[in-house]
Design an enzyme around this catalytic site. Structure first.
Site, PDB file in Angstrom:
ATOM      1  CG  ASP A   1      -2.043   0.975   1.134  1.00  0.00           C
ATOM      2  OD1 ASP A   1      -2.304   1.479   0.022  1.00  0.00           O
ATOM      3  OD2 ASP A   1      -2.674   1.253   2.163  1.00  0.00           O
TER       4      ASP A   1
ATOM      5  CG  HIS B   1      -0.169   2.096  -9.363  1.00  0.00           C
ATOM      6  ND1 HIS B   1      -0.380   1.677  -8.078  1.00  0.00           N
ATOM      7  CD2 HIS B   1      -1.243   2.885  -9.676  1.00  0.00           C
ATOM      8  CE1 HIS B   1      -1.524   2.152  -7.627  1.00  0.00           C
ATOM      9  NE2 HIS B   1      -2.066   2.904  -8.577  1.00  0.00           N
TER      10      HIS B   1
ATOM     11  CG  LEU C   1       9.501 -17.327  -3.457  1.00  0.00           C
ATOM     12  CD1 LEU C   1       9.623 -17.261  -1.939  1.00  0.00           C
ATOM     13  CD2 LEU C   1       9.707 -15.935  -4.051  1.00  0.00           C
TER      14      LEU C   1
HETATM   15  C1  FPP Z   1      -1.786   0.225  -3.331  1.00  0.00           C
HETATM   16  O1  FPP Z   1      -1.380   1.564  -3.452  1.00  0.00           O
HETATM   17  C2  FPP Z   1      -1.315  -0.572  -4.455  1.00  0.00           C
HETATM   18  C3  FPP Z   1      -2.112  -1.208  -5.377  1.00  0.00           C
HETATM   19  C4  FPP Z   1      -3.584  -1.179  -5.355  1.00  0.00           C
HETATM   20  C5  FPP Z   1      -1.560  -1.962  -6.488  1.00  0.00           C
HETATM   21  C6  FPP Z   1      -0.340  -2.759  -6.214  1.00  0.00           C
HETATM   22  C7  FPP Z   1       0.290  -3.082  -7.499  1.00  0.00           C
HETATM   23  C8  FPP Z   1       1.614  -3.043  -7.749  1.00  0.00           C
HETATM   24  C9  FPP Z   1       2.607  -2.785  -6.698  1.00  0.00           C
HETATM   25  C10 FPP Z   1       2.114  -3.275  -9.109  1.00  0.00           C
HETATM   26  C11 FPP Z   1       2.003  -4.665  -9.648  1.00  0.00           C
HETATM   27  C12 FPP Z   1       2.511  -5.727  -8.755  1.00  0.00           C
HETATM   28  C13 FPP Z   1       2.920  -6.947  -9.161  1.00  0.00           C
HETATM   29  C14 FPP Z   1       3.183  -8.005  -8.161  1.00  0.00           C
HETATM   30  C15 FPP Z   1       3.149  -7.292 -10.567  1.00  0.00           C
HETATM   31  P1  FPP Z   1      -2.505   2.674  -3.473  1.00  0.00           P
HETATM   32  O2  FPP Z   1      -2.816   3.005  -4.876  1.00  0.00           O
HETATM   33  O3  FPP Z   1      -3.689   2.222  -2.657  1.00  0.00           O
HETATM   34  O4  FPP Z   1      -1.763   3.863  -2.759  1.00  0.00           O
HETATM   35  P2  FPP Z   1      -2.414   4.993  -1.822  1.00  0.00           P
HETATM   36  O5  FPP Z   1      -3.044   4.297  -0.662  1.00  0.00           O
HETATM   37  O6  FPP Z   1      -1.231   5.802  -1.427  1.00  0.00           O
HETATM   38  O7  FPP Z   1      -3.386   5.737  -2.690  1.00  0.00           O
END
Ligand code: FPP
Length: 246
Positions: free
Chosen positions: A19, A36, A130
């Site tokens: 997050d 992202h 893994l």
């Molecule tokens: C949360 O940050 C993150 C996500 C909803 C997406 C996670 C995806 C990735 C890290 C990229 C792809 C991963 C893989 C394993 C290929 P947020 O957008 O909720 O951040 P915020 O809370 O600061 O708004």
């Protein structure tokens, strides 16, 4: 230190709620997409670090059942990033003996993404390093309801005696049945909640919440979480060792 000998060793299974990508980007005046993208690079690094640290299974929450509520352009961006990342990382993951599994519902995903998922799973299926689980369109409640429905079907058709349903029968049909329960569950980004992640499996996980935003997470932050874990006393409902005489 061995497993199951009462000594605390490193976690066998680590699960992570990644997050803070959006906040990381906003703090730099960048679009959320940049957060992202950086998050995907961090995921790559953490897979390597976890593997070297002796972690047997790593489960990453990449897209929750609730993430569909985000604006359409962000959903599109996340799904595209996921497809591109899976495609780009496949060769390196395979070379590192990583076995990939995607957990969650695939029914709403574009065909191209589903194909990449299937290709990665098939390509790495014989690897015994893994185990990397990527949770996409996943929700803990979705998983439990799905299994309850399946058991109800079997009971209705007469192939299952409802009195025979116990925790092991129930757990055997959940998406992560191929792994032991997560020992350590990490959430980055400063919130202290599970957000519908691994509701069944995290019953006895050690929960580690950090303010570090996911794009800032790196080898040292993972090692700090693992060190913290090794200092926890895991009792699984029992009393502390040496306290039974009281
Ligand atoms: C949360 O940050 C993150 C996500 C909803 C997406 C996670 C995806 C990735 C890290 C990229 C792809 C991963 C893989 C394993 C290929 P947020 O957008 O909720 O951040 P915020 O809370 O600061 O708004």
């Amino acid at each position: 230190m061995g497993r199951g000998d009462g000594q605390i060793s490193g976690p066998r299974h680590v699960a992570i709620i990644m997050d803070g990508n959006g906040r990381w980007a906003r703090a730099r005046g960048l679009p959320r997409a940049a957060g992202h993208r950086r998050g995907a690079r961090v995921a790559h690094e953490i897979v390597e670090v976890a593997s070297k640290a002796g972690v047997e299974a790593l489960t990453l929450y990449a897209f929750s059942s609730e993430n569909w509520r985000r604006p359409a352009h962000e959903v599109r961006l996340l799904l595209n990033l996921l497809r591109r990342t899976i495609k780009k990382e496949l060769a390196a993951l395979h070379a590192n003996n990583v076995r990939m599994d995607f957990v969650g519902s695939r029914s709403r995903f574009p065909e191209g993404l589903i194909q990449e998922m299937q290709r990665s799973e098939a390509h790495t299926a014989a690897n015994d390093g893994l185990r990397l689980n990527i949770a996409v369109d996943y929700g803990g409640r979705w998983d439990v309801v799905r299994q309850a429905r399946e058991l109800a079907r079997q009971a209705r058709s007469g192939t299952l005696d409802p009195d025979g349903i116990d925790e092991s029968v129930f757990g055997a049909g959940l998406s992560l049945a191929h792994c032991s329960a997560p020992d350590l569950l990490i959430r980055t980004g400063g919130e202290s909640r599970l957000s519908n992640f691994l509701l069944w499996e995290a019953a006895y996980s050690e929960l580690y919440f950090t303010d570090v935003l996911w794009p800032d997470f790196h080898a040292d932050t993972l090692h700090a979480a693992i060190d913290w874990f090794t200092r926890r006393e895991r009792r699984f409902g029992n009393v502390a060792a040496g306290a039974s005489h009281a």
